[in-house]
Design a protein around this motif. Sequence first.
Motif, mmCIF file in Angstrom:
data_model
loop_
_atom_site.group_PDB
_atom_site.id
_atom_site.type_symbol
_atom_site.label_atom_id
_atom_site.label_comp_id
_atom_site.label_asym_id
_atom_site.label_seq_id
_atom_site.Cartn_x
_atom_site.Cartn_y
_atom_site.Cartn_z
ATOM 1 N N THR A 45 29.263 32.187 55.283
ATOM 2 C CA THR A 45 29.611 32.565 56.657
ATOM 3 C C THR A 45 29.140 33.985 56.913
ATOM 4 O OG1 THR A 45 31.403 32.544 58.276
ATOM 5 C CG2 THR A 45 31.941 33.508 56.142
ATOM 6 N N TRP A 49 29.187 35.309 63.180
ATOM 7 C CA TRP A 49 29.644 33.951 63.512
ATOM 8 C C TRP A 49 31.157 33.937 63.699
ATOM 9 C CZ3 TRP A 49 32.932 30.014 62.543
ATOM 10 C CH2 TRP A 49 32.594 28.749 63.043
ATOM 11 N N ARG A 53 32.864 33.130 67.230
ATOM 12 C CA ARG A 53 33.496 31.801 67.339
ATOM 13 C C ARG A 53 35.014 31.825 67.307
ATOM 14 N NH1 ARG A 53 30.263 26.965 67.784
ATOM 15 N NH2 ARG A 53 28.130 27.702 67.574
ATOM 16 N N CYS A 130 52.356 25.655 64.085
ATOM 17 C CA CYS A 130 52.057 26.760 65.012
ATOM 18 C C CYS A 130 52.966 26.758 66.234
ATOM 19 C CB CYS A 130 50.591 26.710 65.435
ATOM 20 S SG CYS A 130 49.493 26.878 64.029
ATOM 21 N N ARG A 169 35.006 27.101 54.403
ATOM 22 C CA ARG A 169 34.720 28.077 55.456
ATOM 23 C C ARG A 169 35.334 27.694 56.807
ATOM 24 N NH1 ARG A 169 28.322 27.580 57.090
ATOM 25 N NH2 ARG A 169 28.362 25.456 57.868
ATOM 26 N N GLN A 233 41.534 20.500 58.392
ATOM 27 C CA GLN A 233 41.616 20.209 59.827
ATOM 28 C C GLN A 233 40.313 19.641 60.359
ATOM 29 O OE1 GLN A 233 41.917 23.728 62.252
ATOM 30 N NE2 GLN A 233 40.246 24.746 61.232
ATOM 31 N N GLY A 235 38.516 20.642 63.094
ATOM 32 C CA GLY A 235 38.532 21.829 63.950
ATOM 33 C C GLY A 235 38.205 21.567 65.409
ATOM 34 N N LYS A 236 37.164 20.787 65.650
ATOM 35 C CA LYS A 236 36.714 20.560 67.030
ATOM 36 C C LYS A 236 37.759 19.802 67.845
ATOM 37 C CE LYS A 236 31.728 20.638 67.661
ATOM 38 N NZ LYS A 236 31.909 21.971 68.160
ATOM 39 N N HIS A 270 49.780 31.291 71.408
ATOM 40 C CA HIS A 270 49.578 31.208 69.958
ATOM 41 C C HIS A 270 48.160 31.687 69.642
ATOM 42 C CE1 HIS A 270 49.205 29.769 65.965
ATOM 43 N NE2 HIS A 270 48.365 28.790 66.283
ATOM 44 N N ALA A 272 45.287 31.234 67.660
ATOM 45 C CA ALA A 272 44.550 30.363 66.732
ATOM 46 C C ALA A 272 43.062 30.674 66.762
ATOM 47 C CB ALA A 272 44.778 28.909 67.081
ATOM 48 N N ASN A 273 42.568 30.949 67.950
ATOM 49 C CA ASN A 273 41.141 31.196 68.133
ATOM 50 C C ASN A 273 40.987 31.833 69.514
ATOM 51 O OD1 ASN A 273 38.404 30.842 68.943
ATOM 52 N ND2 ASN A 273 38.153 29.207 67.435
ATOM 53 N N ARG A 275 38.632 31.863 71.496
ATOM 54 C CA ARG A 275 38.002 30.969 72.485
ATOM 55 C C ARG A 275 39.001 29.942 73.019
ATOM 56 N NH1 ARG A 275 33.657 27.732 70.773
ATOM 57 N NH2 ARG A 275 34.417 27.928 68.651
ATOM 58 N N ILE A 276 39.959 29.514 72.190
ATOM 59 C CA ILE A 276 41.013 28.603 72.678
ATOM 60 C C ILE A 276 41.849 29.334 73.730
ATOM 61 C CG2 ILE A 276 43.171 27.413 72.048
ATOM 62 C CD1 ILE A 276 41.952 26.722 69.348
ATOM 63 N N ASN A 300 45.227 33.764 62.407
ATOM 64 C CA ASN A 300 46.289 32.822 62.777
ATOM 65 C C ASN A 300 47.400 32.865 61.718
ATOM 66 O OD1 ASN A 300 47.894 30.643 63.387
ATOM 67 N ND2 ASN A 300 46.216 29.169 63.591
HETATM 68 O O1 UT7 Z 1 46.760 26.533 65.341
HETATM 69 C C1 UT7 Z 1 46.026 25.378 65.175
HETATM 70 C C2 UT7 Z 1 45.169 25.602 63.970
HETATM 71 N N1 UT7 Z 1 43.787 25.345 64.047
HETATM 72 C C3 UT7 Z 1 42.982 25.594 65.083
HETATM 73 O O2 UT7 Z 1 43.375 25.964 66.134
HETATM 74 C C4 UT7 Z 1 41.521 25.375 64.835
HETATM 75 C C5 UT7 Z 1 40.793 25.002 66.067
HETATM 76 N N2 UT7 Z 1 39.371 24.952 65.822
HETATM 77 C C6 UT7 Z 1 38.599 26.050 65.734
HETATM 78 O O3 UT7 Z 1 39.075 27.161 65.843
HETATM 79 C C7 UT7 Z 1 37.110 25.848 65.588
HETATM 80 O O4 UT7 Z 1 36.817 24.473 65.698
HETATM 81 C C8 UT7 Z 1 36.516 26.414 64.268
HETATM 82 C C9 UT7 Z 1 36.587 27.915 64.282
HETATM 83 C C10 UT7 Z 1 37.267 25.860 63.073
HETATM 84 C C11 UT7 Z 1 35.045 26.015 64.199
HETATM 85 O O5 UT7 Z 1 34.362 26.479 65.349
HETATM 86 P P1 UT7 Z 1 33.408 25.517 66.190
HETATM 87 O O6 UT7 Z 1 32.867 26.286 67.293
HETATM 88 O O7 UT7 Z 1 34.201 24.283 66.522
HETATM 89 O O8 UT7 Z 1 32.271 25.226 65.155
HETATM 90 P P2 UT7 Z 1 31.724 23.837 64.623
HETATM 91 O O9 UT7 Z 1 32.645 23.279 63.613
HETATM 92 O O10 UT7 Z 1 31.324 22.990 65.783
HETATM 93 O O11 UT7 Z 1 30.406 24.311 63.932
HETATM 94 C C12 UT7 Z 1 29.283 24.851 64.669
HETATM 95 C C13 UT7 Z 1 28.212 25.273 63.684
HETATM 96 C C14 UT7 Z 1 27.861 24.185 62.682
HETATM 97 O O12 UT7 Z 1 26.500 24.319 62.353
HETATM 98 P P3 UT7 Z 1 25.397 23.388 63.054
HETATM 99 O O13 UT7 Z 1 25.798 21.983 62.713
HETATM 100 O O14 UT7 Z 1 25.457 23.678 64.506
HETATM 101 O O15 UT7 Z 1 24.137 23.846 62.410
HETATM 102 C C15 UT7 Z 1 28.706 24.531 61.490
HETATM 103 O O16 UT7 Z 1 28.174 24.024 60.286
HETATM 104 O O17 UT7 Z 1 28.685 26.395 62.909
HETATM 105 C C16 UT7 Z 1 28.675 26.047 61.505
HETATM 106 N N3 UT7 Z 1 29.854 26.653 60.912
HETATM 107 C C17 UT7 Z 1 29.874 27.886 60.401
HETATM 108 N N4 UT7 Z 1 28.908 28.826 60.290
HETATM 109 C C18 UT7 Z 1 29.271 29.998 59.738
HETATM 110 C C19 UT7 Z 1 31.104 26.113 60.802
HETATM 111 N N5 UT7 Z 1 31.936 26.998 60.231
HETATM 112 C C20 UT7 Z 1 31.196 28.107 59.967
HETATM 113 C C21 UT7 Z 1 31.501 29.358 59.394
HETATM 114 N N6 UT7 Z 1 30.513 30.269 59.311
HETATM 115 N N7 UT7 Z 1 32.745 29.677 58.966
#
Ligand code: UT7
Length: 344
Positions: A45, A49, A53, A130, A169, A233, A235-236, A270, A272-273, A275-276, A300
């Motif tokens: 990571t 990023w 994100r 959460c 990650r 999780q 995530g999406k 809360h 969490a993110n 962007r959320i 978080n």
């Molecule tokens: O309180 C409730 C608890 N949980 C949450 O609220 C989690 C909610 N979800 C999230 O916050 C987000 O979904 C994450 C932060 C977990 C992930 O962010 P995202 O924007 O949904 O990323 P993604 O999983 O769609 O991944 C986008 C790209 C992918 O690469 P490609 O396929 O576009 O080439 C991933 O492989 O980013 C890549 N990626 C990363 N790159 C660098 C995924 N995780 C990472 C990382 N570092 N940590």
Amino acid sequence: MSNDIIDVSMISNNTKKIKAAITAIGGYVPEDFISNKDLEKMVDTNDEWITARTGIKKRRILKEKGKATSYLAIKAANDLIKKKKLEPDTIDLVIVSTITPDFHGASTSPTVASQINASNAYAFDINAACSGFLYGMSTATSYIESGRYKKVLLIGADMMSSIVDYTDRSTSILFGDGAGAVLIEPSKNEFGWEDEFLRSDGVGADWLKIKAGGSLYPTSKETFEKKWHYITQDGKTVFKSAVSEMANATEQIIIRNKLDRNDIKYLLPHQANKRIIDATAEKINLDKNKVLMNIEEYGNTTAATIPLLMHDYESNFKKGDKIILAAFGAGLTWGAAYLTWAYN
Ligand code: UT7
């Protein structure tokens, strides 16, 4: 009027509804932290990023061996006790909201109650991930409103580092350790807990959970090898649901309390993110300046995010401020609440 007919108007005139209010706050996060740069050395990571994100730069970590969630909760509670000059033996009930109890089977709150000398209290834990602080507020305020208790100490505390896989990650970038505590008492003015909208849906249980260690998959060599003792999780999916449900719950609160968006002073979502949070605020058409955040510093912290926000922004709050809380978490659990701040 015959003797057996009750004059209802007399009852309602004589029965003054008790309002519950937050009257003090405490908080604690450990000194040690894992930065985005540190994570770059642990998983594939990078700082750019993670920042773009999630909005997170650091997450606090309780590193010392032999210390657990109760330690975080006790620190937050003692911070509150000191600030409020509270006699701990006047506390009636201690609630700890957590998904990372010190042990399974024995709840963490009795340890916390004993350690802070709440010698006349009973104690129990709430597990709502959460949304734990919101569910805890619902419980605590109900006890006060019913007149049953006078002082309830609610602590949201989680040592997320104990359930995070630092080779994953998608989760290691998000979670941190911390605790926030609030005291809930009968309000001395017209301000306090106004309304809540809480929901849950087990259909989404698979999207965010620790699979092993419960009764369905007791810990075994197999569950250990499969790393099911860590949080995982989708995530999406969680992201999308969090935005739509937090926005909907908040909207329900706004509509049924006839709130003008301009009159809302703060939204405490809360953490969490980022962007959320941004997407939720946009969906409910709320000015970004009203949305409080500290996710950059802590990540978080699960049940601790909202009370830690209250702790960090306490000096901004003024008597009568209209405040909305909103959360979404594993279970699935979610909701929003409306309170008017009760002290300066
Ligand atoms: O309180 C409730 C608890 N949980 C949450 O609220 C989690 C909610 N979800 C999230 O916050 C987000 O979904 C994450 C932060 C977990 C992930 O962010 P995202 O924007 O949904 O990323 P993604 O999983 O769609 O991944 C986008 C790209 C992918 O690469 P490609 O396929 O576009 O080439 C991933 O492989 O980013 C890549 N990626 C990363 N790159 C660098 C995924 N995780 C990472 C990382 N570092 N940590």
